[in-house]
Design an enzyme around this catalytic site. Structure first.
Site, PDB file in Angstrom:
ATOM      1  N   ASP A 241      32.300  73.276  95.148  1.00  0.00           N
ATOM      2  CA  ASP A 241      31.683  73.028  96.454  1.00  0.00           C
ATOM      3  C   ASP A 241      30.245  72.564  96.222  1.00  0.00           C
ATOM      4  O   ASP A 241      29.938  71.996  95.188  1.00  0.00           O
ATOM      5  CB  ASP A 241      31.750  74.289  97.325  1.00  0.00           C
ATOM      6  CG  ASP A 241      31.841  73.971  98.811  1.00  0.00           C
ATOM      7  OD1 ASP A 241      30.874  73.378  99.338  1.00  0.00           O
ATOM      8  OD2 ASP A 241      32.846  74.305  99.458  1.00  0.00           O
ATOM      9  N   HIS A 264      30.113  69.108  95.516  1.00  0.00           N
ATOM     10  CA  HIS A 264      29.871  68.340  96.742  1.00  0.00           C
ATOM     11  C   HIS A 264      28.438  67.846  96.844  1.00  0.00           C
ATOM     12  O   HIS A 264      28.020  67.390  97.900  1.00  0.00           O
ATOM     13  CB  HIS A 264      30.217  69.190  97.964  1.00  0.00           C
ATOM     14  CG  HIS A 264      31.676  69.528  98.075  1.00  0.00           C
ATOM     15  ND1 HIS A 264      32.199  70.292  99.096  1.00  0.00           N
ATOM     16  CD2 HIS A 264      32.739  69.192  97.283  1.00  0.00           C
ATOM     17  CE1 HIS A 264      33.504  70.426  98.928  1.00  0.00           C
ATOM     18  NE2 HIS A 264      33.850  69.770  97.828  1.00  0.00           N
TER      19      HIS A 264
END
Length: 394
Positions: A241, A264
């Site tokens: 993430d 991310h």
């Protein structure tokens, strides 16, 4: 003759005097060394001395609790020692303050979490190692903290759509901890977020390695919430993430010399969920190498009436994009993004031309910017006094 004897006796006296001082100094150094060793041993509180086995099988949670109670209750600075070469199995545990003096947590060995999520049954599912109300804490030592998150990931609704969406523990949480320093550790395979700061002030993080597989769900590397004066420096973060996420009234955040990826990217947000008001400002990213990530630098908001994005500067960003849309600003109809600045941006797509997309976004550009900016009315010129070009704020 007498003068000669007198000279010889003077020389002999000097030699004897020098030897005396050498002997005395050696004795004093021995005493000092012994004294410092005694002081050092008195300052160290080892978990092994409180019953920890360190075999990776026995539950050492109570030993860690006992050692923390001792070190936190001492009136002079103490070192909480997790020895090198051992593996300590810990269940969910609180390290609560305030402590009577400064504490250094020296993690030289490895700390691992239970593999089975059922260990958290009836307990707070958000926490594993939870520090709260501890000021002037130093955490270092070159050791490893392993969340053993594989079974948590397998039951995530993002992995198996049939499962309900539930929270999983953050590996390490610092809540209301001020003047905090964390350095020289590896944190890996957390159940969910790896490292979280909530309501903390004056935090310095450096030389961390935060690692998890690229497909591990919700495993943010470093999560900053309601915190100020946070510096993350000279660290490597690669997870499933956000490398770093910044939310909920955080400010004065500095990210310096970060290697990010996979993951991310670096994110501000999400902000404004359930129409809540939230402010994030004075955030600087200076020197980041971002690769193999879904995004680079992004700001995430919900379409609410409580959030406005403005005064954001993107400067000296060079690299390649995984998609043709290298720059994207999709903003609210009610509150457009304003005063966005692009300067010296060079982003390319390996399979063709890159594009920029703007929806309700207004700003300026200067210098070489590729792809060409899409701001309405952009005259490709930025006056020096429009905004401070160094600080990225929301």
């Amino acid at each position: 003759m007498m003068d000669h004897l007198r000279t010889r006796s003077t020389v002999a006296y000097c030699i004897l005097l020098c030897l005396f001082f050498i002997v005395v100094s050696l004795k004093l150094s021995d005493v000092i060394e012994i004294s410092e060793s005694w002081i050092s041993s008195e300052r160290v509180v080892s978990v092994d001395n409180h019953g920890a086995k360190g075999d990776g099988i026995s539950d050492d949670t109570e030993a860690f609790k006992d050692a923390w109670e001792v070190v936190c209750s001492m009136s002079s600075p103490r070192i909480f020692k997790v020895p090198h070469g051992k593996k300590y199995l810990l269940g969910p545990i609180d390290f609560g303050g305030p402590c009577l003096s400064k504490v250094t947590l020296m993690i030289s060995g490895t700390i691992i979490a239970p593999k089975e999520p059922k260990v958290w049954h009836g307990l707070n599912p958000l926490k594993w190692l939870y520090f709260h109300g501890v000021d002037y804490l130093v955490v270092k030592g070159g050791g490893v903290i392993n969340g053993m998150g594989e079974k948590w990931w397998a039951q995530s609704c993002k992995v198996d759509k049939r499962n309900p969406c539930r929270h999983a523990p953050t590996a390490i949480t610092f809540h209301r901890c001020n003047h905090l320093k964390i350095r020289n550790l590896m944190i890996r395979d957390s159940q969910q977020d790896h490292l979280a700061f909530t309501s903390c002030n004056w935090v310095k993080v450096s030389h961390l390695e935060v690692i998890a597989p690229h497909d591990s769900p919700n495993t943010d590397g470093i999560h900053i919430s309601e915190s100020t004066w946070v510096e993350v420096k000279n660290s490597i973060v690669g997870t499933g993430d956000d490398c770093i996420s910044i939310v909920s009234n955080s400010s004065r955040v500095r990210i310096i010399n970060l290697i990010c990826g996979p993951g991310h990217g670096i994110s501000i947000g999400s902000l404004g969920k359930y129409n809540s008001s939230s402010q994030v400002h004075d955030v600087l990213v200076d020197g980041a190498f971002i690769s193999n990530t879904e995004n680079g630098l992004r700001i995430k908001t919900w379409q609410t009436l409580s959030i406005k994005v403005e005064r954001v500067t993107y400067r000296s960003i060079h690299g390649t994009s995984a998609t043709p849309a290298a720059i994207k600003f999709a903003c609210s109809d009610r509150f457009p993004c304003e005063k966005i600045i692009l300067t010296d941006i060079q982003l390319f797509y390996t399979e063709g031309n890159t594009t920029a997309y703007c929806l309700n976004a207004f700003g300026f550009s200067s210098g070489r910017v590729h792809p060409l900016p899409c701001f309405p009315y952009d005259n490709h010129y930025l006056k020096q006094n429009v905004l401070s070009p160094v600080v990225s704020t929301v």
